[in-house]
Motif scaffolding. Structure first.
Motif, mmCIF file in Angstrom:
data_model
loop_
_atom_site.group_PDB
_atom_site.id
_atom_site.type_symbol
_atom_site.label_atom_id
_atom_site.label_comp_id
_atom_site.label_asym_id
_atom_site.label_seq_id
_atom_site.Cartn_x
_atom_site.Cartn_y
_atom_site.Cartn_z
ATOM 1 N N SER A 134 40.394 41.438 39.445
ATOM 2 C CA SER A 134 40.003 41.983 40.565
ATOM 3 C C SER A 134 41.001 43.299 41.215
ATOM 4 O O SER A 134 39.867 43.411 41.657
ATOM 5 C CB SER A 134 39.102 40.833 41.179
ATOM 6 O OG SER A 134 39.947 40.516 42.225
ATOM 7 N N ILE A 135 42.014 43.020 40.665
ATOM 8 C CA ILE A 135 42.400 44.002 41.610
ATOM 9 C C ILE A 135 42.375 45.784 40.798
ATOM 10 O O ILE A 135 42.423 45.783 39.752
ATOM 11 C CB ILE A 135 44.346 44.081 41.289
ATOM 12 C CG1 ILE A 135 44.643 42.932 41.597
ATOM 13 C CG2 ILE A 135 44.475 45.760 41.779
ATOM 14 C CD1 ILE A 135 46.352 42.598 41.409
ATOM 15 N N LYS A 136 41.692 46.563 41.649
ATOM 16 C CA LYS A 136 40.957 47.766 41.580
ATOM 17 C C LYS A 136 42.805 48.937 40.802
ATOM 18 O O LYS A 136 42.395 49.557 40.043
ATOM 19 C CB LYS A 136 40.090 48.278 42.995
ATOM 20 C CG LYS A 136 38.916 47.093 42.592
ATOM 21 C CD LYS A 136 37.191 47.892 43.601
ATOM 22 C CE LYS A 136 37.045 47.445 43.497
ATOM 23 N NZ LYS A 136 36.359 46.083 43.669
ATOM 24 N N SER A 137 43.807 48.867 42.014
ATOM 25 C CA SER A 137 44.683 49.905 41.947
ATOM 26 C C SER A 137 45.274 49.755 40.884
ATOM 27 O O SER A 137 45.974 47.982 40.543
ATOM 28 C CB SER A 137 45.535 50.214 42.693
ATOM 29 O OG SER A 137 46.191 50.436 42.736
ATOM 30 N N SER A 138 45.524 50.566 39.536
ATOM 31 C CA SER A 138 46.016 50.293 38.531
ATOM 32 C C SER A 138 47.408 49.960 38.695
ATOM 33 O O SER A 138 48.135 49.688 38.374
ATOM 34 C CB SER A 138 46.078 51.293 37.476
ATOM 35 O OG SER A 138 45.819 52.474 37.510
ATOM 36 N N ALA A 139 48.230 51.242 39.338
ATOM 37 C CA ALA A 139 49.594 50.805 39.580
ATOM 38 C C ALA A 139 49.271 49.649 40.690
ATOM 39 O O ALA A 139 50.905 49.365 40.588
ATOM 40 C CB ALA A 139 49.451 52.243 40.717
#
Length: 165
Positions: A134-139
Motif C-alpha cells: 500500500s506504499i504510494k510513493s514508488s521511490a
C-alpha cells in the motif's frame, strides 16, 4: 577535499529544501564512510521536531550514524541515544508510518548487541511487510525493497514476497 565534498553535499541537499527523495538517497549512502555520514548529518542540521516526521526520523538516523565515528565511548553513546530518541519520538507521533518503521529497523539491525536497541525488529518487519503493497510513493517503495533484499533480518521467503509485489 573531504571538507569540500561535505559542503557541496550539504548545500545541495539544503537547496533542495530537503526533498524527501534526496534525503532518502543520501541516507542510503550515508553509512558508506565518515564524510558521507557527516554530509548527511549536516544537511539535516536545521530540521526540528516541527518538521515532517520523516525528516525528523532521518535526522535521528544521521545523529546515530555520526555517533559511530565519535572518538570516545561516551560520545558514541550520547550521540546514539540522541539519535534514536528522535526516531522513537517520530514513531510515537506517527505509529502507522511505514517509513519511520523502516528507518528504525535499519538502525536496530545494524546496531551492536551491547547497545540493546534491537527490541522492535520483528514488530517493524511484520508492519513493513503488511504495509508494503500500500506504499504510494514508488521511490519509497523501491528504497524499502532494496533494503529488504539485502537485509539479514528478512527471511528468503519474506524477500520473495517483496519481489512479487
Amino acid at each position: 577535499m573531504k571538507l569540500l565534498i561535505l559542503l557541496i553535499t550539504a548545500i545541495s541537499l539544503s537547496l533542495q529544501s530537503l526533498n524527501l527523495d534526496a534525503v532518502r538517497d543520501a541516507y542510503k549512502i550515508a553509512a558508506q564512510d565518515k564524510t558521507k555520514t557527516e554530509a548527511f548529518n549536516a544537511s539535516l542540521a536545521t530540521v526540528t521536531k516541527k518538521d515532517k516526521v520523516e525528516l525528523v526520523a532521518y535526522k535521528g538516523a544521521a545523529i546515530a550514524l555520526v555517533a559511530k565515528h565519535a572518538k570516545t565511548l561516551k560520545g558514541k553513546k550520547e550521540g546514539f541515544v540522541e539519535g534514536v530518541t528522535l526516531v522513537e519520538y517520530t514513531i510515537t507521533e506517527s505509529p502507522n508510518n511505514v517509513e519511520l518503521r523502516f528507518i528504525r529497523i535499519g538502525i536496530q539491525e545494524n546496531t551492536p548487541k551491547l547497545l540493546k536497541y534491537k527490541g522492535n525488529i520483528e514488530e517493524d518487519k511484520r508492519f513493513i511487510l503488511k504495509q508494503f503493497s500500500s506504499i504510494k510513493s514508488s521511490a519509497l517503495k523501491k528504497h524499502i525493497k532494496d533494503y529488504i533484499l539485502q537485509s539479514k533480518a528478512f527471511t528468503d521467503e519474506e524477500k520473495s514476497l517483496i519481489l512479487d509485489s
